[in-house]
Design an enzyme around this catalytic site. Structure first.
Site, short mmCIF file in Angstrom:
data_model
loop_
_atom_site.label_atom_id
_atom_site.label_comp_id
_atom_site.label_asym_id
_atom_site.label_seq_id
_atom_site.Cartn_x
_atom_site.Cartn_y
_atom_site.Cartn_z
N ARG A 120 7.21 -10.65 -5.67
CA ARG A 120 6.20 -10.61 -4.60
C ARG A 120 4.95 -11.34 -5.08
NH1 ARG A 120 6.65 -5.57 -0.73
NH2 ARG A 120 6.91 -7.29 0.73
N GLN A 125 6.07 -16.04 -1.13
CA GLN A 125 5.89 -15.43 0.20
C GLN A 125 6.82 -16.02 1.25
OE1 GLN A 125 1.71 -15.73 1.11
NE2 GLN A 125 1.24 -13.74 0.21
N ASP A 128 10.23 -14.21 1.19
CA ASP A 128 10.19 -12.75 1.15
C ASP A 128 10.92 -12.12 2.34
OD1 ASP A 128 9.61 -10.11 0.80
OD2 ASP A 128 7.44 -10.33 0.82
N SER A 131 9.56 -8.58 3.65
CA SER A 131 8.44 -8.60 4.59
C SER A 131 8.89 -9.02 5.98
CB SER A 131 7.33 -9.54 4.09
OG SER A 131 6.73 -9.02 2.92
N TYR A 226 3.78 -2.16 -4.38
CA TYR A 226 4.57 -1.03 -3.91
C TYR A 226 3.87 0.28 -4.29
CZ TYR A 226 8.56 -4.18 -3.25
OH TYR A 226 9.39 -5.20 -2.85
#
Length: 376
Positions: A120, A125, A128, A131, A226
């Protein structure tokens, strides 16, 4: 190289690559073989894939000829037997949770990448999938709650009187939670949000949610954003705060999970019994035990007038856009392992490639997965 796109098994409606992504891979000189009807549930026909440059073949041919095998879900036992040592398996198989599957891959010497383990980082991104799929889950969870709730979400001023807005409590302000806030607010609900990470307070408030603060939370910068395991003292404070807000809520959306561990139980049976009849709990953490003590994975139950929905795969219920988002993430990752003239190039000097690789040549490459397995 030949990239083999497999049709999902069981009740999964998504597909890892839509035809539009196949076209992009063809431009990179990758030969794409697609299993017959792989995209049917996502409204992509075999003809669509062929027009994009793919070759549509049987499942047997995909396994026999592909250099890289790709799907979304974990392989079933029968498929694991078909994967050869010289092939690469790519899917999202939750290695921090399903350690037995990781051990099987190790024993067989298979090279595997789990897309839910992509680091992450800012650079990652665009790859990902967690997400992307959490965005779908948060959106769908609120819509299902609105459908099941026997009252309106927004406030109404009518000749028959005023209808009060629904009170929505969201547990966990990750991507799913934040999307849940945005969707619930657009539907006119009042939204309160709980999360152990104080850093998300500003995001919650910017979307129109009220952040529920409980002092004393443990936070870990090394956890990659997280949530982490909390102290017993904090858990008691947390439970009381959740109980107080749950009793006033019409809807609770549960999204709190800790990678590699059972989901924290935030809603006890006793708490459910204090909720108003007709209230709805949507538990997105159902596959790892659930945030509600009464949650049953893949089931909808009713307990003393409260509906509890255990659903961990809402993206499968929105297969077209979910597949589109997933496929774009996959394409961005594949670009890291595609070399000149479309050849496979596993560059483990790249932190994203190494972090996403779970097993290779009988070794575990992902450090978090290695730590979990060594400590079991």
């Amino acid at each position: 190289m030949i990239l083999g796109l497999l049709k999902e098994q069981s009740n999964e409606n998504r597909v890892a690559l839509l035809p539009e992504i196949v076209q992009s891979l063809s431009d990179l000189k990758v030969e794409v073989w697609v299993e017959q009807d792989a995209g049917a549930n996502a409204l992509a026909t075999d003809a669509d894939y062929e027009n994009a440059g793919a070759k549509v073949v049987s499942r047997k041919e995909v396994f026999e000829k592909s250099d890289v095998l790709l799907q979304i879900q974990s392989p079933v036992a029968e498929d694991i037997k078909k994967i050869a040592k010289n092939q690469v398996w790519i899917s999202a198989f939750n290695p921090l949770w399903d350690t037995e599957l990781v051990k099987t891959f190790l024993e067989k010497g298979i090279t595997t990448f789990s897309l839910d383990s992509i680091p992450r980082t800012t650079r990652a991104q665009a790859m990902d999938i967690l997400s992307s799929m959490a965005t779908v889950a948060g959106y769908k969870a609120v819509l299902e709650a609105a459908i099941k709730l026997p009252t309106f979400f927004p406030m109404f001023m009518t000749a028959a009187g005023t209808i009060r807005p629904a009170n929505v409590l969201i547990l966990g302000a990750g991507v799913a939670g934040l999307q849940g806030i945005a969707t619930a607010r657009k539907l006119g609900a009042q939204v309160q949000v709980f999360d152990v990470r104080s850093a998300v307070k500003e995001e919650v408030m910017s979307l129109g949610g009220k952040f529920v603060e409980v002092e004393g939370a443990t936070e870990d910068k090394e956890a990659g954003g997280y949530a982490v395991e909390q102290t017993e003292e904090y858990k008691k404070k947390q439970q009381q705060a959740v109980n107080d807000h749950a009793a006033k809520a019409n809807v609770i959306i549960c999204t709190a999970q800790i990678p590699g561990k059972k989901a924290p139980v935030l809603i006890s049976k006793e708490t459910v019994e204090t909720m108003k009849p007709g209230s709805v709990i949507i538990d997105l953490a159902a596959s790892t035990g659930g945030n509600c003590e009464l949650t049953e994975n893949d089931k909808t139950i009713e307990h003393k007038g409260v509906t509890i929905v255990g659903e961990s795969n809402y993206p499968s219920q929105m297969p077209v856009d979910a597949s589109r988002m997933f496929g774009k993430n996959v394409l961005n990752f594949l670009k890291l392992i595609i070399g000149e003239e479309g050849a496979l190039n596993l560059n483990f000097e790249d932190d994203i490639v190494k972090g996403t690789c779970i097993t290779n040549k009988g070794e575990i490459y992902n450090e978090r997965v290695k730590s979990v397995i060594e400590n079991k």
